[in-house]
Design a protein around this motif. Structure first.
Motif: not given
Length: 823
Positions: A182, A185, A187, A201, A203-205, A207, A219-220, A223
């Motif tokens: 990402g 990223c 993580h 990855c 994880q959700t962020i 963006r 999703r990371c 993104s």
């Protein structure tokens, strides 16, 4: 063929099964442990939800399935199976496994083979990067990256111990590799130490899209996203906006035009917005601050700066510095120059001076270019010895022979002078390697008359067809027919003469219509069969004059019987049979000649053709009289009418009782009375009575009324009476039933009812017996069988009671007949 194919296929299958059995024996029992796919599905469930790159997730999952399945993995170097406890090295690019010892040997062998040979006395050595590559994906690695230790997949543990409940070659700890898929990223991978790449990855962020108008949680690893709306960012021209859909990276260049000033601002021109910076052709010519010199730069932006002749200046050697104000200049000092020479490391020994330093004159020991001799010379001078180079020039044929060569031999200067492919010229280029270039010259390919030509590369004349010439052929015919045989230029022999002969034949008055045959090429072949191969003679040709062919003018010819006319060639014209019958009347005047077409009179030119018709040999064909079935008395075919027939015939009369003897001609002309026997007719009428007329021809019953007595009865047949036949047939006399008929019907009805009652009683008695027998068989306590009594029913009626009905019926019919007769 099919049997051989089946045998080969069976042998191949046998070898495959044998190889699989050996591979199975080599694999350990630990590698065949079962695994559950649902475990992996649960691990990767969170990675598949919410989008993202599913291809990378599937790749990691497949590698884990392969590691857990127990299937043996093959090392591509030694072609042997990799056990769970073996030391391995995984590639960072393709993630394939190799034995650690195999990959070390592979890397060392690859590096040792990449050595560089020195091919000249002096060689310029350039640093070269020596690498080795992965045997499968060919990714390059440095010499320092040769694996020395056996590590787990995450790289935390050296020499990981085999554990039956862990993935082979793993340490069992969390991977914690940086997930850099990402954008920015931070993580880390949360899976346990695993083979292959880390999944994207999960994880959700928050963006924003590329253009920054919308924001959502993604999703990371994915993104970067597009809102599918128009970008509308201001382009570098500051006059237009981006019209593309929300996109990644910088906006595309503007495709419009606008009025743009140059750098100095003196001119404005309409130019494309994607080219904003441009210079005009004017020189600046602005005065510097010294007000003595002008700026000589082309169109530029900003101030011109200080005068290049003012400021802190130093003497040429740099020893003394002072501030100089334009138009003053600084002079040279009395010190030594001391500048470092450009081509060597010595300093200039001259006094401070302007301009470039003179050549270095320091005496040093210098080697020649070929490093063979050494001599003391000034540093600025080059040293070349007289030793000739023995190397080979790039052409690979001639030696260098240049004095004091440094190893870079110049190209060969000699002429190649090899014969070219055309076979006529030689190569004029400088000596070279490989084949020579094709001949650069051109040659002509002409037609036969040399008037039309084309130019082709030299040496291609054999492979190019001559040009097509449209000019008339210049070769003259020997027979003199020039105007009739005009044709275009060609190769080979001229076509045969097309003129007509027109010579007169001696036997007829026709002229020859065939083509000219005065000068014809005739081929003579060997007629006799050769006894040996060397006696075979080739065919010979000769130009000679031939005789005129037979006359082919059509002539009208009549057949022998003068039935048809046809056209035949003059040389073979003759009368012949047309294939039809003659058709001429014979002497009998009844038939025609059946011979094929023949002559009617004797012709000495055709002695074998008959000239007379064949006599008639058929019987008389005149139709006989109606009732005569005999042949003509004359027998054969004859003219005129046949004589009367005198044969006696025996014939029956009309009633077929008496036989009469008459002549055939009287019979055919006889009247109706002649065939009558004059007795009463023996035939019966339609009513069944005999005909009353004498023997006659017409059918019986015509113009006759039968009045003979016949019997008739009533409808029930009880009453009967006699009456004339014609009245009975016409239903003019009827007999009605009376009281006796009714009594007879009633008696018959009573008798029928008594008979039905008797049959009904017998049927009921039979059913009763069957029921008693059935109940006796089904009862639990069977009674002793007793013989049943048979009751005999006796008929005590007298004869009159038994037959009263038939007697009464007969009496009624008798009396009815009597009454009918009396009437």
């Amino acid at each position: 063929m099919a049997r051989r194919y089946r045998d080969a296929a069976a042998k191949l299958q046998q070898n495959v099964h044998k190889h699989l059995k050996e591979m199975k024996d080599l694999s350990s029992s630990e590698d065949e442990e079962p695994y559950d796919l649902s475990v992996l599905d649960g691990v990767f469930q969170s990675y598949w939800r919410g989008g993202g790159d599913t291809q990378m997730v599937n790749r990691t999952k497949n590698l884990l399935e392969e590691a857990l399945s127990g299937r043996s993995i093959t090392c591509l170097i030694c072609i042997g199976s990799i056990k769970r406890a073996d030391a391995i090295w995984p590639c960072d690019n393709c993630y394939s496994y190799f034995h650690l010892s195999c990959i070390q040997k592979w890397a060392n062998d690859s590096i040792s083979l990449r050595t560089e040979d020195i091919g000249a006395p002096i060689t310029v050595i350039k640093p070269r990067k020596i690498e080795w590559c992965c045997p499968k994906c060919r990714k390059s690695y440095n010499k320092d990256e040769i694996p020395r230790r056996y590590r787990c997949f995450c790289g935390k543990t050296d020499d990981p111990q085999y554990h039956p409940w862990l993935v082979p070659h793993t340490c069992g700890e969390v991977c914690e590799k940086q997930l850099s898929t990402g954008d920015n990223c931070k993580h880390k991978c949360l899976l346990l130490c695993h083979p292959g790449p880390c999944p994207p990855c999960p994880q959700t962020i928050n963006r924003t899209c590329y253009c920054g108008k919308e924001q959502k949680r993604v999703r990371c690893s994915a993104s970067k996203w597009s809102c599918n709306r128009q970008c509308e960012k201001i382009l570098p021209c500051t006059s237009h906006k981006c019209e593309n859909i929300c996109h990644e990276g910088d906006c595309m260049q503007c495709n419009y035009t606008s009025l743009q000033p140059c750098l100095c601002g003196s001119e404005k021109v309409k130019r494309p917005c994607n080219d904003l910076i441009w210079q005009c052709s004017k020189v600046c010519n602005k005065l510097y601050s010294c007000e003595f010199h002008k700026c000589l730069l082309m169109c530029h932006e900003g101030s011109c700066g200080m005068c290049p002749n003012s400021g802190l200046k130093s003497c040429p050697c740099g020893a003394n510095q002072s501030f100089v104000q334009c138009p003053d200049i600084i002079e040279t000092c009395l010190g030594t120059c001391g500048k470092k020479q450009i081509l060597c490391e010595h300093t200039c020994p001259e006094k401070c001076h302007k301009g470039p330093c003179p050549p270095c004159q320091v005496m040093i020991d210098k080697k020649c270019y070929c490093s063979t001799h050494t001599k003391a010379l000034p540093c600025s001078k080059d040293f070349k010895c007289d030793t000739k180079c023995r190397g080979t020039r790039p052409c690979g044929k001639h030696t260098c022979a240049r004095k004091c060569c440094n190893g870079n031999c110049p190209p060969c200067e000699k002429t190649c002078d090899k014969p070219l492919q055309c076979g006529r010229h030689r190569c004029s280029n400088i000596c070279h390697g490989g084949p020579c270039y094709p001949c650069p010259r051109e040659s002509k390919v002409t037609c036969r008359c040399k008037e039309t030509f084309i130019t082709v590369p030299c040496g291609r004349e054999k492979y190019v067809k001559p040009p097509k010439c449209n000019l008339p052929c210049k070769i003259k015919y020997k027979c003199g027919h020039a105007d009739e045989n005009i044709h275009t230029c060609h190769f080979g022999d001229c076509p045969p003469c097309k003129a007509i002969c027109y010579k007169m034949y001696n036997k007829c008055n026709h002229s020859c219509k065939s083509l000219c045959h005065e000068y014809v090429t005739v081929v003579f072949k060997q007629v006799e069969k050769p006894a040996t191969p060397w006696e075979v003679q080739p065919p010979k040709t000769k130009v000679m004059a031939l005789d005129c062919p037979p006359c082919e003018t059509p002539v009208t010819v009549v057949c022998f019987g003068e039935h048809d006319k046809e056209l035949q060639p003059c040389h073979s014209a003759s009368r012949r049979c047309c294939g039809r019958e003659c058709g001429k009347d014979l002497a009998c005047t009844n038939h025609k000649c059946s011979l094929l077409c023949h002559l009617y009179s004797l012709d000495p030119d055709y002695p074998n053709v008959p000239s007379t018709c064949k006599p008639c040999n058929k019987g008389c064909s005149v139709p006989r009289p109606n009732k005569c079935s005999h042949k003509c008395p004359k027998g054969g075919c004859h003219p005129g009418v046949c004589p009367p027939c005198e044969i006696l015939e025996r014939i029956k009369c009309y009633c077929a009782v008496t036989e009469l003897y008459l002549r055939c001609n009287e019979l055919s002309l006889g009247t109706e009375e002649l065939l009558s026997c004059k007795q009463q007719c023996s035939r019966n009428l339609d009513c069944g009575h005999r005909c009353k007329k004498n023997c006659h021809k017409e059918p019986c019953g015509k113009d006759q009324v039968c009045t003979r007595k016949t019997k008739t009865s009533c409808l029930c047949g009880n009453l009967k009476k006699e009456a004339p036949c014609n009245l009975v047939r016409n239903s003019e006399i009827k007999i009605n039933c009376d009281a006796t008929c009714e009594e007879k019907k009633l008696a018959a009805k009573l008798e029928k009812e008594r008979e039905e009652m008797r049959l009904k009683e017998l049927e009921e008695e039979k059913n009763r017996r069957e029921l008693e027998e059935y109940e006796w068989k089904l009862s639990s306590k069977k009674k002793k069988y007793k013989e049943k009594k048979v009751v005999v029913i006796k008929d005590n009626r007298n004869i009159f009671q038994k037959y009263c009905v038939p007697i009464v019926t007969a009496m009624v019919i008798f009396f009815a007949g009597i009454l009918y007769t009396l009437q």
